[in-house]
Write a protein that holds these residues in place. Structure first.
Motif, PDB file in Angstrom:
ATOM      1  N   GLU A 137       1.083  -1.270   0.068  1.00  0.00           N
ATOM      2  CA  GLU A 137       0.075  -0.083  -0.236  1.00  0.00           C
ATOM      3  C   GLU A 137       0.909   1.254   0.086  1.00  0.00           C
ATOM      4  OE1 GLU A 137      -3.404   0.011   2.946  1.00  0.00           O
ATOM      5  OE2 GLU A 137      -3.136  -2.339   3.030  1.00  0.00           O
ATOM      6  N   GLU A 139       0.672   5.287   0.622  1.00  0.00           N
ATOM      7  CA  GLU A 139      -0.134   6.490   0.935  1.00  0.00           C
ATOM      8  C   GLU A 139       0.708   7.271   2.119  1.00  0.00           C
ATOM      9  OE1 GLU A 139      -3.962   5.795   3.068  1.00  0.00           O
ATOM     10  OE2 GLU A 139      -4.522   4.214   1.653  1.00  0.00           O
ATOM     11  N   SER A 192      -2.443   4.352  -3.352  1.00  0.00           N
ATOM     12  CA  SER A 192      -3.567   3.065  -3.133  1.00  0.00           C
ATOM     13  C   SER A 192      -4.862   3.574  -3.227  1.00  0.00           C
ATOM     14  CB  SER A 192      -3.075   2.279  -1.884  1.00  0.00           C
ATOM     15  OG  SER A 192      -1.630   1.869  -1.982  1.00  0.00           O
ATOM     16  N   THR A 193      -5.282   4.785  -2.900  1.00  0.00           N
ATOM     17  CA  THR A 193      -6.730   5.334  -2.879  1.00  0.00           C
ATOM     18  C   THR A 193      -6.732   6.544  -3.581  1.00  0.00           C
ATOM     19  OG1 THR A 193      -8.306   6.273  -1.080  1.00  0.00           O
ATOM     20  CG2 THR A 193      -6.056   6.701  -0.743  1.00  0.00           C
ATOM     21  N   ASN A 195      -8.264   9.081  -2.520  1.00  0.00           N
ATOM     22  CA  ASN A 195      -8.502  10.167  -1.679  1.00  0.00           C
ATOM     23  C   ASN A 195      -7.286  11.357  -1.615  1.00  0.00           C
ATOM     24  OD1 ASN A 195      -9.537  12.154   0.474  1.00  0.00           O
ATOM     25  ND2 ASN A 195      -9.492  10.401   2.230  1.00  0.00           N
TER      26      ASN A 195
END
Length: 453
Positions: A137, A139, A192-193, A195
């Motif tokens: 991941e 972030e 990974s997102t 947002n």
């Protein structure tokens, strides 16, 4: 008187011995029967040899012992018919107690050992980190806890060495910390997102904000291995180092019942890298819990949180097997053996009832049971979950309490990451010896009867 004359004769007589008029005879004092025999007395007490007088015969104290069979025992002449119950009743109680204990042990073993499992993942890392199973991941948002690490997808922070997985936090590039710049993970598509707050970090020397002061790794099996009920075992050694936060845990594949924590979280084990003297518990203590609730402010994790202290050692001193057994009736975590349980939760009533949540949140919005529609006591822990391994650093959610052991930042401070970075000469040396999580193996098994097993 003489009737024939008046002459008087005076005579001197000697009183007879023993008469009332004789001098008294001095009697010898009674001898102490408990004194030493005469022959053992010192000469000073016996007097001179010329005045020696023979001692009376020695007298000793004698006790009379009752010979066997002489005492009277009237209770043997006639037996009380109720007397036998004095023995029988305790024996019956012991027998009932042993039987009940045996039954409870049997029932307990049956409830946790009568499942058949299908293998889902047996990972020894002999072939490296399989990208079909493991995802790194990426972030910078702190994962909702204000964590200070930037989780990367590079071999700097997660790699296989000597046949074992290593998750190692490292210092951020000093230039990124001390000059104005931006980390934008959306621009290269590595985040990974989607947002923005989780993908963008900024250093602004004017207002004191900085990018993540350290780099680390967080990897998961979402793409390649998940289970609904089953067993997980991870053989690992925890890191040692101030403000490190290692964890082995699980999240749902889908947010079936809503965003975190409504859909649940299973923490198999998490710890702190600080020394064992750390008041909140350092690398000598691990904990395990479940997260569940209608919103982040109403999370019932504390109702089943359990800590386990290592015996005369720390969890960073050697490898241990951190396990989880999970069924439709219960879930429990353990260390090394299933007999050494840490957290145990029965699915014996709905989690909404277990939580005892208030009728509304702090804003006055009514809280609604997100799990009532299933009619199952195991909800939200009745969905597919995947495994996560990570080493977080710091954070502003209270995992490290303010004002304890020289914590170099305050959670509420807007410059907490910068304050942490400025204290690196204090905490970074503590990472040098064993500041990484090392994983030997991972085994995930699916309980038969679910997910095609």
């Amino acid at each position: 008187m003489d009737y024939h004359g008046t002459a008087t004769t005076t005579a001197t007589t000697t009183p007879r011995a023993g008469s009332p008029d004789s001098d008294p005879i001095e009697q010898a004092p009674s001898r102490n029967p408990f004194a030493s025999p005469y022959g053992s007395m010192p000469a000073s007490r016996m007097g001179s040899s010329s005045a020696f007088q023979p001692a009376p015969p020695a007298r000793y104290f004698h006790s009379r012992r009752i010979r066997k069979g002489e005492q009277e025992r009237p209770w043997l002449d006639r037996k009380d018919p109720k007397e036998k119950w004095v023995t029988i009743i305790p024996l019956i109680g012991i027998a009932i107690g042993l039987g009940l204990a045996g039954f409870l042990i049997y029932e307990g073993l049956q409830s946790v050992s009568n499942h058949v499992y299908c293998p889902v993942l047996t990972e020894t890392f002999s072939g490296g980190l399989d990208s079909k199973v493991w995802t790194k991941e990426v972030e910078v948002g702190g994962y909702g806890n204000g964590q200070f690490e930037w989780t990367t997808n590079t071999d700097e922070n997660a790699f296989v060495q000597d046949g074992m997985l290593v998750i190692k936090p490292t210092l951020q590039d000093q230039k990124l910390m001390e000059t104005n710049n931006v980390i934008n993970l959306l621009s290269d598509g590595s985040c990974s997102t989607k947002n923005w707050a989780d993908c963008v970090a900024v250093t602004n020397t004017t207002n004191g904000t900085v990018v993540n002061p350290v780099k680390s790794a967080r990897i998961n099996t979402k793409a390649g291995a998940s289970i609904k009920y089953g067993r997980v075992e991870v053989e690992a050694r925890m890191p040692a180092g101030d403000w490190l936060w290692p964890a082995i845990w699980m999240l749902p594949v889908n947010d079936t019942y809503g965003p975190w924590p409504a859909s649940g979280e299973i923490d198999i084990v998490e710890s702190r890298g600080n020394n064992y003297t750390y008041p909140q518990g350092g690398n000598n203590i691990v904990s395990s819990t479940l997260h569940w609730g209608p919103d982040p402010d109403n999370d019932g994790w504390f109702r089943n949180n359990v800590k386990r202290e290592a015996l005369h050692t720390t969890y960073s001193a050697g490898f241990h097997t951190y396990g989880l057994e999970w069924s439709e009736k219960y879930v429990f975590s353990y260390i090394d053996t299933r007999l050494l349980q840490v957290m145990y939760a029965n699915f014996n009533k709905p989690f909404w009832q277990k939580g005892n949540f208030p009728p509304s949140d702090s804003n006055g919005t009514r809280l609604v049971d997100p799990w009532s529609q299933t009619g199952q006591d195991s909800t939200p822990f009745d969905q597919d979950f995947y495994l996560i391994l990570n080493v977080a650093v710091g954070g502003t959610n209270g995992w490290f309490e303010d004002g304890i052991e020289g914590k170099p930042w305050v959670d509420a401070s807007p410059t907490a990451p910068r304050d942490f970075w400025n204290a690196r000469d204090q905490w970074y040396p503590t990472w040098q010896k064993n500041g990484q999580m090392t994983v030997k193996s991972v085994t995930i098994s699916q309980q038969k009867g679910y997910n095609g097993c």
